[in-house]
Design a protein around this motif. Structure first.
Motif, PDB file in Angstrom:
ATOM      1  N   PHE A 107      -6.004   0.328 -10.618  1.00 21.73           N
ATOM      2  CA  PHE A 107      -6.423  -1.112 -10.417  1.00 21.73           C
ATOM      3  C   PHE A 107      -7.364  -1.522 -10.331  1.00 21.73           C
ATOM      4  O   PHE A 107      -7.977  -0.581  -9.635  1.00 21.73           O
ATOM      5  CB  PHE A 107      -5.102  -1.862 -10.584  1.00 21.73           C
ATOM      6  CG  PHE A 107      -4.308  -1.291  -8.900  1.00 21.73           C
ATOM      7  CD1 PHE A 107      -5.213  -2.033  -7.792  1.00 21.73           C
ATOM      8  CD2 PHE A 107      -3.059  -0.679  -8.754  1.00 21.73           C
ATOM      9  CE1 PHE A 107      -4.382  -1.380  -6.581  1.00 21.73           C
ATOM     10  CE2 PHE A 107      -3.121  -0.457  -7.740  1.00 21.73           C
ATOM     11  CZ  PHE A 107      -3.374  -1.043  -6.372  1.00 21.73           C
ATOM     12  N   SER A 108      -8.029  -2.854 -10.490  1.00 19.49           N
ATOM     13  CA  SER A 108      -8.466  -3.338 -10.227  1.00 19.49           C
ATOM     14  C   SER A 108      -9.573  -3.477  -8.332  1.00 19.49           C
ATOM     15  O   SER A 108      -8.019  -3.943  -7.817  1.00 19.49           O
ATOM     16  CB  SER A 108      -9.599  -4.921 -11.103  1.00 19.49           C
ATOM     17  OG  SER A 108      -8.897  -4.827 -12.030  1.00 19.49           O
ATOM     18  N   HIS A 109     -10.059  -3.521  -8.028  1.00 17.98           N
ATOM     19  CA  HIS A 109      -9.827  -3.125  -6.287  1.00 17.98           C
ATOM     20  C   HIS A 109      -9.382  -4.423  -5.712  1.00 17.98           C
ATOM     21  O   HIS A 109      -9.952  -5.674  -6.693  1.00 17.98           O
ATOM     22  CB  HIS A 109     -11.696  -3.721  -5.804  1.00 17.98           C
ATOM     23  CG  HIS A 109     -12.157  -3.316  -4.538  1.00 17.98           C
ATOM     24  ND1 HIS A 109     -12.422  -4.308  -4.356  1.00 17.98           N
ATOM     25  CD2 HIS A 109     -11.998  -2.043  -3.467  1.00 17.98           C
ATOM     26  CE1 HIS A 109     -12.414  -3.722  -2.411  1.00 17.98           C
ATOM     27  NE2 HIS A 109     -11.818  -2.823  -2.295  1.00 17.98           N
ATOM     28  N   VAL A 110      -8.213  -4.797  -4.850  1.00 14.62           N
ATOM     29  CA  VAL A 110      -7.866  -5.865  -4.497  1.00 14.62           C
ATOM     30  C   VAL A 110      -8.637  -6.781  -3.178  1.00 14.62           C
ATOM     31  O   VAL A 110      -9.629  -6.221  -2.277  1.00 14.62           O
ATOM     32  CB  VAL A 110      -6.839  -5.803  -3.843  1.00 14.62           C
ATOM     33  CG1 VAL A 110      -5.955  -7.315  -3.552  1.00 14.62           C
ATOM     34  CG2 VAL A 110      -5.725  -5.191  -4.975  1.00 14.62           C
ATOM     35  N   GLN A 111      -9.492  -7.628  -4.364  1.00 16.40           N
ATOM     36  CA  GLN A 111     -10.007  -8.361  -2.748  1.00 16.40           C
ATOM     37  C   GLN A 111      -9.242  -9.249  -1.901  1.00 16.40           C
ATOM     38  O   GLN A 111      -8.920  -9.582  -2.074  1.00 16.40           O
ATOM     39  CB  GLN A 111     -11.128 -10.231  -3.293  1.00 16.40           C
ATOM     40  CG  GLN A 111     -12.010  -8.749  -4.702  1.00 16.40           C
ATOM     41  CD  GLN A 111     -12.942  -8.152  -4.319  1.00 16.40           C
ATOM     42  OE1 GLN A 111     -13.988  -8.440  -2.585  1.00 16.40           O
ATOM     43  NE2 GLN A 111     -12.721  -6.689  -4.389  1.00 16.40           N
ATOM     44  N   GLY A 112      -9.641  -9.895  -0.425  1.00 15.58           N
ATOM     45  CA  GLY A 112      -8.967 -10.133   0.603  1.00 15.58           C
ATOM     46  C   GLY A 112     -10.025 -10.748   1.569  1.00 15.58           C
ATOM     47  O   GLY A 112     -10.526 -10.361   1.994  1.00 15.58           O
ATOM     48  N   ALA A 113      -9.124 -12.086   1.966  1.00 11.39           N
ATOM     49  CA  ALA A 113     -10.115 -12.200   3.357  1.00 11.39           C
ATOM     50  C   ALA A 113      -9.194 -12.355   4.815  1.00 11.39           C
ATOM     51  O   ALA A 113      -8.492 -13.532   4.603  1.00 11.39           O
ATOM     52  CB  ALA A 113     -10.647 -14.054   2.676  1.00 11.39           C
ATOM     53  N   GLY A 114      -9.809 -11.635   5.900  1.00  8.12           N
ATOM     54  CA  GLY A 114      -8.855 -11.431   7.112  1.00  8.12           C
ATOM     55  C   GLY A 114      -6.632 -10.885   6.593  1.00  8.12           C
ATOM     56  O   GLY A 114      -6.950 -11.208   7.417  1.00  8.12           O
ATOM     57  N   ARG A 115      -6.756 -11.432   5.647  1.00 12.46           N
ATOM     58  CA  ARG A 115      -5.230 -10.532   5.408  1.00 12.46           C
ATOM     59  C   ARG A 115      -4.961  -8.758   5.332  1.00 12.46           C
ATOM     60  O   ARG A 115      -6.052  -8.959   4.424  1.00 12.46           O
ATOM     61  CB  ARG A 115      -4.728 -11.104   4.281  1.00 12.46           C
ATOM     62  CG  ARG A 115      -4.668 -13.241   4.795  1.00 12.46           C
ATOM     63  CD  ARG A 115      -3.857 -14.310   3.839  1.00 12.46           C
ATOM     64  NE  ARG A 115      -2.964 -12.981   2.893  1.00 12.46           N
ATOM     65  CZ  ARG A 115      -1.802 -13.666   2.812  1.00 12.46           C
ATOM     66  NH1 ARG A 115      -2.549 -15.374   3.115  1.00 12.46           N
ATOM     67  NH2 ARG A 115      -1.048 -14.213   2.271  1.00 12.46           N
ATOM     68  N   ALA A 116      -3.637  -8.327   4.882  1.00 14.09           N
ATOM     69  CA  ALA A 116      -3.789  -7.343   4.482  1.00 14.09           C
ATOM     70  C   ALA A 116      -3.697  -6.917   3.104  1.00 14.09           C
ATOM     71  O   ALA A 116      -3.160  -6.080   2.556  1.00 14.09           O
ATOM     72  CB  ALA A 116      -2.487  -6.360   5.475  1.00 14.09           C
ATOM     73  N   ALA A 117      -2.281  -8.120   2.954  1.00 13.04           N
ATOM     74  CA  ALA A 117      -2.009  -8.163   1.203  1.00 13.04           C
ATOM     75  C   ALA A 117      -2.544  -9.171   1.011  1.00 13.04           C
ATOM     76  O   ALA A 117      -1.993 -10.902   1.638  1.00 13.04           O
ATOM     77  CB  ALA A 117      -0.332  -7.907   1.301  1.00 13.04           C
TER      78      ALA A 117
END
Length: 176
Positions: free
Chosen positions: A73-83
């Motif tokens: 799947f596409s790279h999962v973006q996130g800001a400061g969270r693990a999930a």
């Protein structure tokens, strides 16, 4: 025990169901043919048709003794969270693939089947240029967690799965 690993087809459905259902019975989990387990009855439609791969481990006598899937799947973006929620599914930040449906028939364990299946998925993911793999694993699967740790996985999150048993799971990542 000698075994080989190969991509699954829909003809493998009964053997796939036999392996995974045996593990679910071992742990007292609910079997949900038309819900949580529907993918197992059409691996071509749920996996290969979407660019994923489902593998089986087959013994010398042709019996299916293990299963595993690689989902991409596409790279999962996130800001400061693990999930993060990604299209209605909880995904681990930084991941672009997952190891799913790793099960080994109880009578076939301790023969290197789980390690070989996981190794095949890791090799394929690396070969596709994937960078980080997620694994969601029921907290009761302690043997699986030891295997994942030997492969470099580390727990970064947990969740309650939306399955019939509301199973608690660890979210693990492997940098590829």
């Amino acid at each position: 025990m000698r075994f080989s690993i190969r991509p699954a087809t829909n003809a493998d459905g009964p053997g796939i169901v036999c392996v995974i259902r045996a593990v679910f019975e071992e742990y007292g989990f609910t079997w949900e043919e038309d819900g949580y387990h529907a993918d197992l009855y059409d691996v071509e439609g749920h996996y290969s048709a979407h660019g994923h791969t489902f593998y089986v481990a087959e013994s010398e006598d042709g019996a299916i003794v293990g299963t595993v899937a690689l989902k991409v799947f596409s790279h999962v973006q996130g800001a400061g969270r693990a999930a993060e929620d990604s299209r209605g599914k909880l995904r681990l930040v930084g991941c672009d693939c997952s190891l799913d449906r790793l099960y080994v028939l109880p009578s076939a364990r301790r023969n290197g089947i789980g390690r070989a299946l996981a190794g095949r998925v890791l090799m394929d993911a690396r070969g596709q240029g994937r960078t980080r793999m997620e694994i969601w694993s029921d907290k009761r699967f302690e043997d699986a967690h030891r295997l994942y740790g030997k492969l470099g996985a580390r727990a970064v999150a947990d969740r309650i799965l939306d399955d019939p048993d509301q199973s608690p799971e660890w979210g693990l990542v492997i940098d590829l």
